[in-house]
Design a protein around this motif. Structure first.
Motif, PDB file in Angstrom:
ATOM      1  N   ASN A  27       0.823  -1.208   0.000  1.00  0.00           N
ATOM      2  CA  ASN A  27       0.000   0.000   0.000  1.00  0.00           C
ATOM      3  C   ASN A  27       0.858   1.259   0.000  1.00  0.00           C
ATOM      4  OD1 ASN A  27      -2.513  -1.161  -0.163  1.00  0.00           O
ATOM      5  ND2 ASN A  27      -2.783  -1.289   2.046  1.00  0.00           N
ATOM      6  N   GLY A  28       2.033   1.205   0.616  1.00  0.00           N
ATOM      7  CA  GLY A  28       2.950   2.335   0.552  1.00  0.00           C
ATOM      8  C   GLY A  28       3.419   2.591  -0.870  1.00  0.00           C
ATOM      9  N   ILE A  29       3.725   1.518  -1.601  1.00  0.00           N
ATOM     10  CA  ILE A  29       4.108   1.655  -3.000  1.00  0.00           C
ATOM     11  C   ILE A  29       2.951   2.236  -3.807  1.00  0.00           C
ATOM     12  CG2 ILE A  29       4.733   0.384  -5.091  1.00  0.00           C
ATOM     13  CD1 ILE A  29       6.330  -1.506  -3.272  1.00  0.00           C
ATOM     14  N   LEU A  30       1.745   1.720  -3.576  1.00  0.00           N
ATOM     15  CA  LEU A  30       0.570   2.241  -4.281  1.00  0.00           C
ATOM     16  C   LEU A  30       0.328   3.710  -3.943  1.00  0.00           C
ATOM     17  CD1 LEU A  30      -1.930  -0.729  -4.018  1.00  0.00           C
ATOM     18  CD2 LEU A  30      -0.841   0.146  -6.077  1.00  0.00           C
ATOM     19  N   GLY A  31       0.534   4.079  -2.674  1.00  0.00           N
ATOM     20  CA  GLY A  31       0.382   5.480  -2.280  1.00  0.00           C
ATOM     21  C   GLY A  31       1.367   6.377  -3.011  1.00  0.00           C
ATOM     22  N   GLY A  32       2.603   5.914  -3.173  1.00  0.00           N
ATOM     23  CA  GLY A  32       3.585   6.673  -3.943  1.00  0.00           C
ATOM     24  C   GLY A  32       3.184   6.806  -5.392  1.00  0.00           C
ATOM     25  N   GLY A  55       4.357  10.744  -0.365  1.00  0.00           N
ATOM     26  CA  GLY A  55       3.178   9.887  -0.482  1.00  0.00           C
ATOM     27  C   GLY A  55       3.184   8.777   0.548  1.00  0.00           C
ATOM     28  N   GLY A  56       4.352   8.190   0.791  1.00  0.00           N
ATOM     29  CA  GLY A  56       4.464   7.155   1.825  1.00  0.00           C
ATOM     30  C   GLY A  56       4.180   7.689   3.210  1.00  0.00           C
ATOM     31  N   LEU A  57       4.681   8.892   3.499  1.00  0.00           N
ATOM     32  CA  LEU A  57       4.402   9.510   4.798  1.00  0.00           C
ATOM     33  C   LEU A  57       2.920   9.826   4.952  1.00  0.00           C
ATOM     34  CD1 LEU A  57       7.450  11.939   5.044  1.00  0.00           C
ATOM     35  CD2 LEU A  57       7.044   9.896   6.416  1.00  0.00           C
TER      36      LEU A  57
END
Length: 86
Positions: A27-32, A55-57
């Motif tokens: 999900n962090g990758i997707l957020g980025g 985006g990750g933050l």
């Protein structure tokens, strides 16, 4: 985008409750990816890395906020698409 996944991975490793999970990393990758999508044609490579890290933050903060507010969002859809898309 991978920088966002690493940011989320590091935050979940060093901040309580210190749980590492593949779902949070993905999900962090997707957020980025969601964060960089709007400006992908006009930013340089190094700017994309910085945007992905932010985006990750943003994903991690939104995910923790949703859990704290006890909102039922099993796959963190709001944190990925709602918060990172802004």
């Amino acid at each position: 985008p991978c920088a966002a996944g690493l940011v989320v991975f590091a935050l979940r490793r060093f901040l309580p409750p210190r749980l590492l999970d593949v779902g949070g990393f993905c999900n962090g990758i997707l957020g980025g990816l969601v964060s960089i999508t709007a400006g992908c044609a006009s930013v340089k490579h190094w700017e994309a890395i910085i945007i992905g890290m932010f985006g990750g933050l943003i994903y991690e903060g939104a995910s923790r906020l949703i859990k704290k507010l006890k909102v039922d969002d099993v796959v963190d859809a709001f944190a990925v698409h709602g918060a990172c898309g802004l």
